[in-house]
Design an enzyme around this catalytic site. Sequence first.
Site, PDB file in Angstrom:
ATOM      1  N   ARG A   1      -2.480  -6.517  -8.608  1.00  0.00           N
ATOM      2  CA  ARG A   1      -1.300  -7.349  -8.349  1.00  0.00           C
ATOM      3  C   ARG A   1      -1.211  -8.519  -9.312  1.00  0.00           C
ATOM      4  O   ARG A   1      -0.162  -8.888  -9.771  1.00  0.00           O
ATOM      5  CB  ARG A   1      -1.335  -7.886  -6.908  1.00  0.00           C
ATOM      6  CG  ARG A   1      -1.069  -6.824  -5.872  1.00  0.00           C
ATOM      7  CD  ARG A   1      -1.454  -7.302  -4.520  1.00  0.00           C
ATOM      8  NE  ARG A   1      -2.853  -7.708  -4.503  1.00  0.00           N
ATOM      9  CZ  ARG A   1      -3.528  -8.024  -3.433  1.00  0.00           C
ATOM     10  NH1 ARG A   1      -2.937  -8.024  -2.263  1.00  0.00           N
ATOM     11  NH2 ARG A   1      -4.791  -8.372  -3.498  1.00  0.00           N
TER      12      ARG A   1
ATOM     13  N   SER B   1      -2.779  -7.857   2.819  1.00  0.00           N
ATOM     14  CA  SER B   1      -3.035  -7.702   4.256  1.00  0.00           C
ATOM     15  C   SER B   1      -3.447  -9.027   4.875  1.00  0.00           C
ATOM     16  O   SER B   1      -3.075  -9.333   6.013  1.00  0.00           O
ATOM     17  CB  SER B   1      -4.141  -6.669   4.489  1.00  0.00           C
ATOM     18  OG  SER B   1      -3.734  -5.396   4.082  1.00  0.00           O
TER      19      SER B   1
ATOM     20  N   LYS C   1     -16.148  -7.359   7.605  1.00  0.00           N
ATOM     21  CA  LYS C   1     -17.109  -7.441   8.711  1.00  0.00           C
ATOM     22  C   LYS C   1     -16.393  -7.501  10.051  1.00  0.00           C
ATOM     23  O   LYS C   1     -16.805  -6.898  11.009  1.00  0.00           O
ATOM     24  CB  LYS C   1     -18.001  -8.660   8.526  1.00  0.00           C
ATOM     25  CG  LYS C   1     -19.192  -8.344   7.647  1.00  0.00           C
ATOM     26  CD  LYS C   1     -20.290  -9.382   7.803  1.00  0.00           C
ATOM     27  CE  LYS C   1     -21.420  -9.100   6.834  1.00  0.00           C
ATOM     28  NZ  LYS C   1     -21.726 -10.203   5.945  1.00  0.00           N
TER      29      LYS C   1
ATOM     30  N   HIS D   1       0.839  -1.207   0.000  1.00  0.00           N
ATOM     31  CA  HIS D   1       0.000   0.000   0.000  1.00  0.00           C
ATOM     32  C   HIS D   1       0.874   1.258   0.000  1.00  0.00           C
ATOM     33  O   HIS D   1       0.607   2.213  -0.728  1.00  0.00           O
ATOM     34  CB  HIS D   1      -0.903   0.042   1.235  1.00  0.00           C
ATOM     35  CG  HIS D   1      -1.878  -1.087   1.349  1.00  0.00           C
ATOM     36  ND1 HIS D   1      -1.956  -1.881   2.466  1.00  0.00           N
ATOM     37  CD2 HIS D   1      -2.808  -1.552   0.486  1.00  0.00           C
ATOM     38  CE1 HIS D   1      -2.918  -2.791   2.294  1.00  0.00           C
ATOM     39  NE2 HIS D   1      -3.443  -2.611   1.096  1.00  0.00           N
TER      40      HIS D   1
END
Length: 161
Positions: free
Chosen positions: A92, A130, A44, A20
Site C-alpha cells: 500500500r 484491518s 496474538k 483484500h
Amino acid sequence: MSGDRIAVYPGSFDPVTRGHEDLIQRSRAFADRVVVAVAVNAAKQPLFTTEERVALLREAVRGPGIEVQSFQGLLVNFARQVRASMIVRGLRAVSDFEYEFQMALMNRNLDPQIETVFLVPAFDLTYLSSSLVREVARYGGDVSQLVHPTVDKALKAKFGT
Ligand code: PNS
C-alpha cells in the site's frame, strides 16, 4: 500448462476489507486458483476467531477459482501443500515495504521455488487496513463502505454498536 497456476494470498484478515477483496480479484488475472490463507497465529489477540475470519472471507470473496483455508506454521509449507507457485501480497505504501521485503526474502530462502508477487491495490483503497477498520468500528464509526455488509454486521455484533 494452463489451469494450474496457483497463488496463495496469506494474511490475518482480522477482518477482511474491501482492500483484500480487491487484491484477491486482481490475483485472478494471473492465477487460475487463489487460495486465501488465514494465518491462525498471526495476531496474538485477534478480534475474530480463525473460524470467524474464514467464514467472513467466504462470504466476501465468493467466485470461481477462489478458496479460503486457514493454516498454522510456516507459510511456505502451506504453499507447498496446496501446490502454489506464488505468494501474493499487497503493497500500500512505503511503510509496508521493509516488512514485506524481509518476509519475501525469508520465504525465498525457505523455498526458492515459490515467488512472491506484490500487487498495488485500487487507489481509493490504499489507505485501508484491518486495524483501522477495527478501531473505527470499535468506537461506533461507519465502516460500511470499507468492508462487505456481512463483515460490517459482524463488527457491529462484536462491539455492540
Ligand atoms: O496480514 P498480515 O498480518 O500482515 O500477514 C502476515 C502473515 C500471516 C502473512 C505472516 O505473518 C506469515 O506468513 N505467517 C506465517 C508464519 C511464517 O511463515 N512466518 C515467516 C514469514 S517470513
